[in-house]
Design a protein around this motif. Structure first.
Motif, PDB file in Angstrom:
ATOM      1  N   PRO A  72       0.815  -1.205   0.000  1.00 47.58           N
ATOM      2  CA  PRO A  72       0.000   0.000   0.000  1.00 47.58           C
ATOM      3  C   PRO A  72       0.849   1.256   0.000  1.00 47.58           C
ATOM      4  O   PRO A  72       1.857   1.349   0.698  1.00 47.58           O
ATOM      5  N   SER A  73       0.457   2.208  -0.779  1.00 44.66           N
ATOM      6  CA  SER A  73       1.174   3.477  -0.844  1.00 44.66           C
ATOM      7  C   SER A  73       0.788   4.351   0.332  1.00 44.66           C
ATOM      8  O   SER A  73      -0.379   4.394   0.723  1.00 44.66           O
ATOM      9  N   PRO A  74       1.743   5.058   0.934  1.00 42.55           N
ATOM     10  CA  PRO A  74       1.395   5.959   2.036  1.00 42.55           C
ATOM     11  C   PRO A  74       0.497   7.083   1.574  1.00 42.55           C
ATOM     12  O   PRO A  74      -0.151   7.736   2.382  1.00 42.55           O
ATOM     13  N   ASP A  75       0.444   7.340   0.253  1.00 39.66           N
ATOM     14  CA  ASP A  75      -0.391   8.416  -0.254  1.00 39.66           C
ATOM     15  C   ASP A  75      -1.784   7.933  -0.620  1.00 39.66           C
ATOM     16  O   ASP A  75      -2.616   8.708  -1.078  1.00 39.66           O
ATOM     17  N   ALA A  76      -2.074   6.633  -0.467  1.00 36.75           N
ATOM     18  CA  ALA A  76      -3.384   6.122  -0.836  1.00 36.75           C
ATOM     19  C   ALA A  76      -4.434   6.669   0.108  1.00 36.75           C
ATOM     20  O   ALA A  76      -4.274   6.666   1.321  1.00 36.75           O
ATOM     21  N   PRO A  77      -5.555   7.166  -0.407  1.00 36.90           N
ATOM     22  CA  PRO A  77      -6.593   7.739   0.434  1.00 36.90           C
ATOM     23  C   PRO A  77      -7.293   6.667   1.246  1.00 36.90           C
ATOM     24  O   PRO A  77      -7.511   5.554   0.789  1.00 36.90           O
ATOM     25  N   ASP A  78      -7.658   6.995   2.493  1.00 32.70           N
ATOM     26  CA  ASP A  78      -8.313   6.049   3.377  1.00 32.70           C
ATOM     27  C   ASP A  78      -9.693   5.666   2.877  1.00 32.70           C
ATOM     28  O   ASP A  78     -10.180   4.576   3.143  1.00 32.70           O
ATOM     29  N   ASP A  79     -10.380   6.540   2.176  1.00 28.67           N
ATOM     30  CA  ASP A  79     -11.748   6.270   1.741  1.00 28.67           C
ATOM     31  C   ASP A  79     -11.798   5.525   0.420  1.00 28.67           C
ATOM     32  O   ASP A  79     -12.868   5.350  -0.147  1.00 28.67           O
ATOM     33  N   GLN A  80     -10.671   5.090  -0.074  1.00 30.59           N
ATOM     34  CA  GLN A  80     -10.585   4.263  -1.273  1.00 30.59           C
ATOM     35  C   GLN A  80     -11.013   4.994  -2.542  1.00 30.59           C
ATOM     36  O   GLN A  80     -11.388   4.364  -3.530  1.00 30.59           O
ATOM     37  N   THR A  81     -10.947   6.292  -2.533  1.00 31.19           N
ATOM     38  CA  THR A  81     -11.223   7.035  -3.751  1.00 31.19           C
ATOM     39  C   THR A  81      -9.954   7.129  -4.587  1.00 31.19           C
ATOM     40  O   THR A  81      -8.854   6.869  -4.108  1.00 31.19           O
ATOM     41  N   VAL A  82     -10.129   7.475  -5.873  1.00 30.45           N
ATOM     42  CA  VAL A  82      -9.013   7.669  -6.785  1.00 30.45           C
ATOM     43  C   VAL A  82      -8.899   9.156  -7.079  1.00 30.45           C
ATOM     44  O   VAL A  82      -9.905   9.824  -7.370  1.00 30.45           O
ATOM     45  N   ALA A  83      -7.680   9.682  -7.015  1.00 29.06           N
ATOM     46  CA  ALA A  83      -7.480  11.130  -7.050  1.00 29.06           C
ATOM     47  C   ALA A  83      -8.035  11.791  -8.308  1.00 29.06           C
ATOM     48  O   ALA A  83      -8.574  12.899  -8.244  1.00 29.06           O
ATOM     49  N   ASP A  84      -7.913  11.127  -9.471  1.00 32.56           N
ATOM     50  CA  ASP A  84      -8.308  11.792 -10.709  1.00 32.56           C
ATOM     51  C   ASP A  84      -9.705  11.407 -11.178  1.00 32.56           C
ATOM     52  O   ASP A  84     -10.093  11.714 -12.309  1.00 32.56           O
ATOM     53  N   ALA A  85     -10.491  10.747 -10.311  1.00 32.75           N
ATOM     54  CA  ALA A  85     -11.872  10.431 -10.657  1.00 32.75           C
ATOM     55  C   ALA A  85     -12.766  11.636 -10.360  1.00 32.75           C
ATOM     56  O   ALA A  85     -12.472  12.431  -9.464  1.00 32.75           O
ATOM     57  N   PRO A 140      -1.313   0.500  -7.603  1.00 32.87           N
ATOM     58  CA  PRO A 140      -0.205   1.142  -6.881  1.00 32.87           C
ATOM     59  C   PRO A 140      -0.530   1.471  -5.425  1.00 32.87           C
ATOM     60  O   PRO A 140       0.376   1.539  -4.584  1.00 32.87           O
ATOM     61  N   SER A 141      -1.817   1.639  -5.101  1.00 29.41           N
ATOM     62  CA  SER A 141      -2.185   1.920  -3.710  1.00 29.41           C
ATOM     63  C   SER A 141      -2.249   0.648  -2.870  1.00 29.41           C
ATOM     64  O   SER A 141      -2.401   0.718  -1.651  1.00 29.41           O
ATOM     65  N   GLY A 142      -2.148  -0.514  -3.518  1.00 32.35           N
ATOM     66  CA  GLY A 142      -2.109  -1.775  -2.789  1.00 32.35           C
ATOM     67  C   GLY A 142      -3.455  -2.389  -2.476  1.00 32.35           C
ATOM     68  O   GLY A 142      -3.524  -3.423  -1.797  1.00 32.35           O
ATOM     69  N   ARG A 143      -4.548  -1.811  -3.006  1.00 39.82           N
ATOM     70  CA  ARG A 143      -5.879  -2.353  -2.705  1.00 39.82           C
ATOM     71  C   ARG A 143      -6.229  -3.560  -3.570  1.00 39.82           C
ATOM     72  O   ARG A 143      -7.136  -4.326  -3.249  1.00 39.82           O
ATOM     73  N   VAL A 144      -5.526  -3.725  -4.684  1.00 43.98           N
ATOM     74  CA  VAL A 144      -5.703  -4.873  -5.566  1.00 43.98           C
ATOM     75  C   VAL A 144      -4.323  -5.323  -6.007  1.00 43.98           C
ATOM     76  O   VAL A 144      -3.469  -4.492  -6.316  1.00 43.98           O
ATOM     77  N   THR A 145      -4.092  -6.629  -6.043  1.00 44.60           N
ATOM     78  CA  THR A 145      -2.817  -7.133  -6.540  1.00 44.60           C
ATOM     79  C   THR A 145      -2.864  -7.222  -8.067  1.00 44.60           C
ATOM     80  O   THR A 145      -3.942  -7.250  -8.676  1.00 44.60           O
ATOM     81  N   ALA A 146      -1.705  -7.290  -8.669  1.00 46.77           N
ATOM     82  CA  ALA A 146      -1.644  -7.433 -10.124  1.00 46.77           C
ATOM     83  C   ALA A 146      -2.313  -8.730 -10.560  1.00 46.77           C
ATOM     84  O   ALA A 146      -2.969  -8.779 -11.611  1.00 46.77           O
ATOM     85  N   ARG A 147      -2.180  -9.790  -9.766  1.00 53.19           N
ATOM     86  CA  ARG A 147      -2.798 -11.071 -10.120  1.00 53.19           C
ATOM     87  C   ARG A 147      -4.324 -10.975 -10.075  1.00 53.19           C
ATOM     88  O   ARG A 147      -5.030 -11.495 -10.956  1.00 53.19           O
ATOM     89  N   GLN A 148      -4.848 -10.324  -9.056  1.00 55.23           N
ATOM     90  CA  GLN A 148      -6.296 -10.138  -8.979  1.00 55.23           C
ATOM     91  C   GLN A 148      -6.807  -9.299 -10.148  1.00 55.23           C
ATOM     92  O   GLN A 148      -7.865  -9.578 -10.714  1.00 55.23           O
ATOM     93  N   ALA A 149      -6.051  -8.273 -10.512  1.00 54.64           N
ATOM     94  CA  ALA A 149      -6.442  -7.435 -11.641  1.00 54.64           C
ATOM     95  C   ALA A 149      -6.449  -8.222 -12.939  1.00 54.64           C
ATOM     96  O   ALA A 149      -7.318  -8.023 -13.797  1.00 54.64           O
ATOM     97  N   LEU A 150      -5.491  -9.133 -13.090  1.00 57.19           N
ATOM     98  CA  LEU A 150      -5.415  -9.948 -14.301  1.00 57.19           C
ATOM     99  C   LEU A 150      -6.652 -10.845 -14.421  1.00 57.19           C
ATOM    100  O   LEU A 150      -7.223 -10.995 -15.515  1.00 57.19           O
ATOM    101  N   VAL A 151      -7.075 -11.428 -13.312  1.00 57.85           N
ATOM    102  CA  VAL A 151      -8.286 -12.256 -13.327  1.00 57.85           C
ATOM    103  C   VAL A 151      -9.494 -11.411 -13.715  1.00 57.85           C
ATOM    104  O   VAL A 151     -10.327 -11.826 -14.539  1.00 57.85           O
TER     105      VAL A 151
END
Length: 324
Positions: A6-19, A115-126
Motif C-alpha cells: 500500500p502506498s502511504p499516499d493512498a486515500p483512506d476512503d478508497q477514492t481515486v485522485a483523478d476520478a 499502486p495503492s495496494g488495494r488490488v494485486t496485479a494477479r487479482q487485476a489480471l483475473v
C-alpha cells in the motif's frame, strides 16, 4: 508479477485522485467491488463514450451505405454499448497492470487500486479476463467476419500500454485500438469491410490524436521525470498547431467516409445531412482549441471530457440522414 505494498499516499476512503467527485462508484458501489470498478474506470464514463461512438458512427454509415436497416441492427447498437463498457474496462485494467510502477510515481495516478495496494496485479489480471470473456459472448453473436475483426482488435489493445516506452506517438496506438469498432460494426452490418469504414477509422484515429494529446498534457512534468513519451511532450508549445492538423484530418476523412457511404444508394439530401456531421464536429473541435491552455491541467481535463459531445455531434447528423 510483483504486487505493490500500500502506498502511504493512498486515500483512506478508497477514492481515486483523478476520478470525478461524487461519482457513482464511490457513492454506491460495495466496498469489495469498488477497486475493481475503479480498475475498469467505471467511475469516469468518458472513456467508454470515446470507444463507443466510433462503433455507432460505423453502424449509421453502414445503414446509409446499403439502405437496409433491420432488427438485427438494434442488437448491434445495444451490444456495442455493453461491449464498449466491458472492453474499455478490460483495456484500462491491462493498462494499470502494465503501468503499475509508473503510476506509483505520478501524483495523479498513485491512488489507483494497484499502486495503492488495494488490488494485486494477479487479482487485476483475473478481473481483466472476466471482462474479456463477457465481451466475447457479445462478439460471438455477430457474423464471422466481425468476430475475426474483434479477435484481431486484441493486438493493439495489448500493445498500447507499452507504446509510451518506445515511441513519442503512443496516441496513434490508442487511436488504432479505440476506433476499431468502426471497422467491426460496419462489418457486423454489411458482412465485409468497405472503403467508407476505413476512411471513418482514419478519422477516428485523427480525433483520438486530438483529444488524447489534450489529455496527456496533464502529466507532462511527471512523464518527463519518469521517461514516459507522449505527443503532448513531443509537441510542447506547438500543440495547438498540431491539434489543428488533427482537426482537419478528422473532418476531411470523415467527410470522405460519408461521401463514399452515401454514393451507392442514398439520396442527395441524405448525403448533405450526413456531411453536416463532420462539419459541425470540426467547429466543436475548433471551439476546444480556443480554450486550450496546455499549462492548466484542470482545463486540459475539462476539454478532454467534452469530447463525448464532440463525437456525439456527427452521430446525430448520421442518424438524421437515415430519415432523409
Amino acid at each position: 508479477m510483483q504486487d505493490h505494498p500500500p502506498s502511504p499516499d493512498a486515500p483512506d476512503d478508497q477514492t481515486v485522485a483523478d476520478a470525478p467527485a461524487d461519482n457513482w462508484v464511490d457513492k454506491y458501489a460495495p466496498a469489495a467491488a469498488r477497486p475493481y470498478l475503479q480498475l475498469s474506470r467505471a467511475d469516469r464514463p468518458i472513456g467508454t463514450w470515446l470507444l463507443l461512438l466510433p462503433c455507432w458512427w460505423g453502424l449509421a454509415l453502414a445503414i446509409l451505405f446499403d439502405q437496409s436497416p433491420r432488427w438485427e441492427d438494434l442488437w448491434i447498437f445495444v451490444g456495442c454499448g455493453m461491449g464498449a463498457w466491458l472492453m474499455r474496462g478490460a483495456g484500462c485494467t491491462w493498462n494499470d497492470i502494465t503501468d503499475r510502477k509508473f503510476d506509483a510515481q505520478v501524483a495523479r495516478t498513485r491512488s489507483r487500486p494497484i499502486p495503492s495496494g488495494r488490488v494485486t496485479a494477479r487479482q487485476a489480471l483475473v478481473w481483466m479476463f472476466v471482462q474479456i470473456i463477457l465481451a466475447a459472448l457479445i462478439l460471438f453473436t455477430f457474423n464471422h467476419a466481425a468476430i475475426s475483426l474483434g479477435v484481431l482488435s486484441l493486438i493493439p489493445v495489448v500493445i498500447y500500454p507499452f507504446a509510451k516506452r518506445f515511441t513519442w506517438w503512443p496516441q496513434v496506438f490508442l487511436g488504432v485500438a479505440f476506433n476499431w469498432g468502426a471497422l467491426l460494426v460496419w462489418t457486423a452490418h454489411t458482412g465485409s469491410l468497405g472503403s467508407p469504414a476505413l476512411l471513418l477509422y482514419g478519422a477516428g484515429i485523427a480525433w483520438t490524436l486530438f483529444y488524447d494529446t489534450i489529455y496527456a498534457h496533464q502529466d507532462t512534468e511527471d512523464d518527463a521525470l519518469i521517461g514516459v513519451k507522449s505527443t503532448a511532450r513531443l509537441f510542447g508549445e506547438n500543440t495547438s498547431q498540431w491539434l489543428r492538423r488533427f482537426l482537419m484530418a478528422t473532418v476531411g476523412l470523415m467527410g470522405l467516409a460519408v461521401i463514399f457511404a452515401a454514393l451507392p444508394s442514398a439520396s442527395v439530401l441524405a448525403m448533405v445531412v450526413a456531411l453536416a456531421g463532420p462539419w459541425a464536429m470540426g467547429w466543436h473541435m475548433a471551439w476546444q482549441l480556443r480554450g486550450l491552455d496546455i499549462h492548466d491541467p484542470a482545463k486540459m481535463l475539462q476539454l478532454f471530457r467534452v469530447n463525448r459531445d464532440t463525437g456525439m455531434i456527427p452521430l446525430v447528423f448520421f442518424a438524421a440522414s437515415l430519415l432523409a
